[in-house]
Design a protein around this motif. Structure first.
Motif, PDB file in Angstrom:
ATOM      1  N   ARG A   1      -9.822   6.617  -1.226  1.00  0.00           N
ATOM      2  CA  ARG A   1     -10.353   5.551  -2.087  1.00  0.00           C
ATOM      3  C   ARG A   1      -9.587   3.914  -1.491  1.00  0.00           C
ATOM      4  NH1 ARG A   1     -10.664   9.733  -4.930  1.00  0.00           N
ATOM      5  NH2 ARG A   1     -11.751   9.977  -6.920  1.00  0.00           N
TER       6      ARG A   1
ATOM      7  N   LEU B   1      -7.451   0.839  -2.791  1.00  0.00           N
ATOM      8  CA  LEU B   1      -6.029   0.742  -2.347  1.00  0.00           C
ATOM      9  C   LEU B   1      -5.970  -0.842  -1.806  1.00  0.00           C
ATOM     10  CD1 LEU B   1      -5.040   4.055  -0.703  1.00  0.00           C
ATOM     11  CD2 LEU B   1      -3.821   2.994  -2.574  1.00  0.00           C
TER      12      LEU B   1
ATOM     13  N   VAL C   1      -6.644  10.435  -2.815  1.00  0.00           N
ATOM     14  CA  VAL C   1      -6.247   9.131  -2.793  1.00  0.00           C
ATOM     15  C   VAL C   1      -6.918   8.322  -1.336  1.00  0.00           C
ATOM     16  CG1 VAL C   1      -4.289   7.653  -2.638  1.00  0.00           C
ATOM     17  CG2 VAL C   1      -4.435   9.599  -3.999  1.00  0.00           C
TER      18      VAL C   1
ATOM     19  N   ARG D   1       0.815  -1.291   0.091  1.00  0.00           N
ATOM     20  CA  ARG D   1      -0.072  -0.055   0.112  1.00  0.00           C
ATOM     21  C   ARG D   1       0.782   1.183  -0.033  1.00  0.00           C
ATOM     22  NH1 ARG D   1      -2.240   3.406   3.469  1.00  0.00           N
ATOM     23  NH2 ARG D   1      -4.386   3.979   3.098  1.00  0.00           N
TER      24      ARG D   1
ATOM     25  N   ILE E   1       2.459   1.630  -3.416  1.00  0.00           N
ATOM     26  CA  ILE E   1       1.683   2.088  -4.325  1.00  0.00           C
ATOM     27  C   ILE E   1       1.305   3.697  -4.297  1.00  0.00           C
ATOM     28  CG2 ILE E   1      -0.861   2.012  -5.205  1.00  0.00           C
ATOM     29  CD1 ILE E   1      -0.582  -0.921  -4.441  1.00  0.00           C
ATOM     30  N   LEU E   2       1.260   4.049  -3.050  1.00  0.00           N
ATOM     31  CA  LEU E   2       0.823   5.446  -2.409  1.00  0.00           C
ATOM     32  C   LEU E   2       2.145   6.551  -2.909  1.00  0.00           C
ATOM     33  CD1 LEU E   2      -0.900   5.201   0.871  1.00  0.00           C
ATOM     34  CD2 LEU E   2      -1.729   6.158  -1.302  1.00  0.00           C
TER      35      LEU E   2
ATOM     36  N   GLY F   1      -6.347  17.475 -12.792  1.00  0.00           N
ATOM     37  CA  GLY F   1      -7.579  16.526 -13.151  1.00  0.00           C
ATOM     38  C   GLY F   1      -8.244  15.842 -11.899  1.00  0.00           C
ATOM     39  N   VAL F   2      -7.754  16.183 -10.585  1.00  0.00           N
ATOM     40  CA  VAL F   2      -7.931  15.649  -9.584  1.00  0.00           C
ATOM     41  C   VAL F   2      -9.290  16.052  -9.185  1.00  0.00           C
ATOM     42  CG1 VAL F   2      -7.571  15.114  -7.167  1.00  0.00           C
ATOM     43  CG2 VAL F   2      -5.544  15.444  -8.630  1.00  0.00           C
ATOM     44  N   ARG F   3     -10.312  15.302  -8.785  1.00  0.00           N
ATOM     45  CA  ARG F   3     -11.631  15.500  -8.370  1.00  0.00           C
ATOM     46  C   ARG F   3     -11.630  15.849  -6.852  1.00  0.00           C
ATOM     47  NH1 ARG F   3     -12.465  11.947 -12.789  1.00  0.00           N
ATOM     48  NH2 ARG F   3     -11.896  10.211 -11.692  1.00  0.00           N
TER      49      ARG F   3
ATOM     50  N   VAL G   1      -8.409   8.620  -9.442  1.00  0.00           N
ATOM     51  CA  VAL G   1      -8.396   9.960  -8.910  1.00  0.00           C
ATOM     52  C   VAL G   1      -8.638  11.117  -9.870  1.00  0.00           C
ATOM     53  CG1 VAL G   1      -7.089  11.708  -7.714  1.00  0.00           C
ATOM     54  CG2 VAL G   1      -6.981   9.444  -6.897  1.00  0.00           C
TER      55      VAL G   1
END
Lengths: 319, 319
Positions: free
Chosen positions: B285, B289, B282, A267, A270-271, A315-317, B314
């Motif tokens: 989510r 993840l 992030v 995790r 990935i982050l 583009g981040v929502r 994202v």
């Protein structure tokens, strides 16, 4: 220099070709397109090595201890890969490089592979490159993969956290114990060792370390970190230390904590990689950033609102 | 506790109300919706204070020096706000808190405002909160804003970099000089001071520090960092030190380097806040993840590809 052919190099490295192995590690450090391809080719073979992190303050004898542990593991017929990480700034590091040379006793041994990694400007990059390098060694069949680094700050803790079992080294002397507490190493150790245990004050260091470890908040059924007395230069206590590391491995497997830790590690990785991708996307917007910075400086825009504009543009929502 | 009314609190704080000022700083540290509103209200009034960063290894006398500088500035009729940042882990920090208490001589003075900020788990959070707190003091009309922190690592460098002028403190003794080089403090200092200059070895420290500073790569017309000898407890050399800080300020204004540095600072702050917004998006989510981590662990997915899936989800548009 021939270009790297990932499938060929992966097959060769898994077949014992050391030059191919070294090139794979360089490639995953570099993080290009071939790094991705190598990652994809290797990931099915990962998860078998026991990954051991070794850290401690400068001078406690990390490399000597690592070297002694390698000797022991090799006598048992187990293969060992080592990633020695030096996150200090470019113009220090002399002492560490010296330590590395001592480890090169093992460099002619077929069952050992040692790789040094140094910071190239970015600590984030190093913390990201370490698990990728570990994965290469893991997938190439090493029974043990050691990640060794100086324990001096958050970045080193991040590096050593990619291990299944974390060994914290100490040596007699008040300073080191305080340093260990300060650096947050106490919380992350699974096994502790007091090196140079033939020196004055070793018994006191051992006792105090034990009481510090025992005062960690602990639930029933948790692993209780042992404190092992060693003299690494004479290999005294190294067999017990290797047993303690193995005992932690077995406990983690049986209790399910190994899976939990590895999930957590995956995790985090990935982050970290996602954050890197985000940074990349942002840095492509140099003009927008320059414009927003000027607006903030002129008192026309709050930095928070500027950040929101960046997120929207990438583009981040957000909420 | 009354809820904070941002426009009322901002007006009161700018009018000299210290409780309102303290509440504003707490609010911007907290980073809620009111933090944004406060930021918007304050930003038009920012940019006037001289922001001075003070750092050095533990024990060099940062708080004593800050205190002596404050005395000098107050005698000139200038107002001073201080942000004392302690980024160490929760279970150290005792010594620093003790230092803080000594600074409280100034706590009854109308022209001085001292605020301590401690890490609450996240270093990134602290590095982000510091410039926001500096902006509050700046907008409330303090002539000088001091950011004081222990110089021990990258996070402290990030903190002190939000200053217009960075003062690096040293004290006689080999260890400190090495520490300064190691910690990367040499590169970021605009002014250096050797405290405890009445002690043996001070002249040598001064000389070596000068030669280290002079060996920094430097272009024609660059600022040449002075090295000032002081004895902070006796206020010896403090006037010269204040003059050196002021000289750097004037040089930066005239050369345009102040604007360049502040633009860079604004850019870093925007980037940091945007990265925080991304992390937030992030972390919402959690299920994705967890799923991706399991796939990586099972050897079915490379972490790089997993990160790509996160970015796509994202909304980040990558290559």
């Amino acid at each position: 220099v021939r270009t790297l052919d990932p499938p060929v190099a992966v097959a060769a490295a898994r077949d014992g070709d050391r030059r191919a192995l070294a090139r794979l590690i360089s490639a995953v450090e570099g993080r290009g397109d071939s790094a991705r391809q190598i990652g994809r080719l290797l990931v099915p073979f990962t998860g078998h090595a026991h990954v051991v992190g070794i850290t401690g303050a400068p001078g406690v004898g990390k490399s000597t201890t690592t070297s002694a542990l390698i000797d022991g593991w090799r006598k048992q017929g187990r293969t060992v890969g080592v990633i020695a990480v030096d996150p200090s700034s470019p113009f220090t590091g002399g002492a560490l490089l010296g330590d590395r040379v001592r480890m090169s006793d093992h460099s002619t041994d077929e069952g050992t592979f040692i790789r040094s990694m140094a910071a190239r400007g970015q600590l984030g990059g190093l913390a990201a490159a370490t698990p990728a390098a570990v994965r290469v060694l893991d997938a190439c069949g090493f029974d043990l993969v050691v990640v060794e680094t100086v324990g001096v700050g958050q970045s080193e803790i991040d590096i050593v956290r990619c291990a299944d079992t974390v060994l914290i080294l100490q040596a007699p002397g008040m300073g080191d114990r305080v340093q260990t507490a300060k650096a947050g190493l106490l919380e992350i150790g699974d096994v502790f060792a007091v090196n140079k245990s033939d020196r004055p004050g070793a018994a006191a260091t051992n006792r105090e370390l034990k009481s510090m470890v025992d005062s960690r908040p602990m639930a029933a059924g948790d692993w209780r970190p042992p404190v092992v007395a060693i003299v690494a230069v004479e290999a005294t206590g190294i067999a017990e230390l290797a047993e303690a590391l193995e005992a932690h491995r077995e406990f983690s497997l049986a209790s399910g904590s190994l899976t939990a830790r590895r999930l957590d590690r995956a995790r985090s990785e990935i982050l970290g990689l996602a954050a890197g991708g985000f940074q990349e996307a942002v840095s492509e917007r140099a003009q927008l950033l320059a414009h927003l910075s000027e607006q903030v400086l002129a008192g026309r825009l709050d930095p928070d609102d500027a950040a929101h504009q960046v997120l929207t543009d990438v583009g981040v929502r957000t909420r």
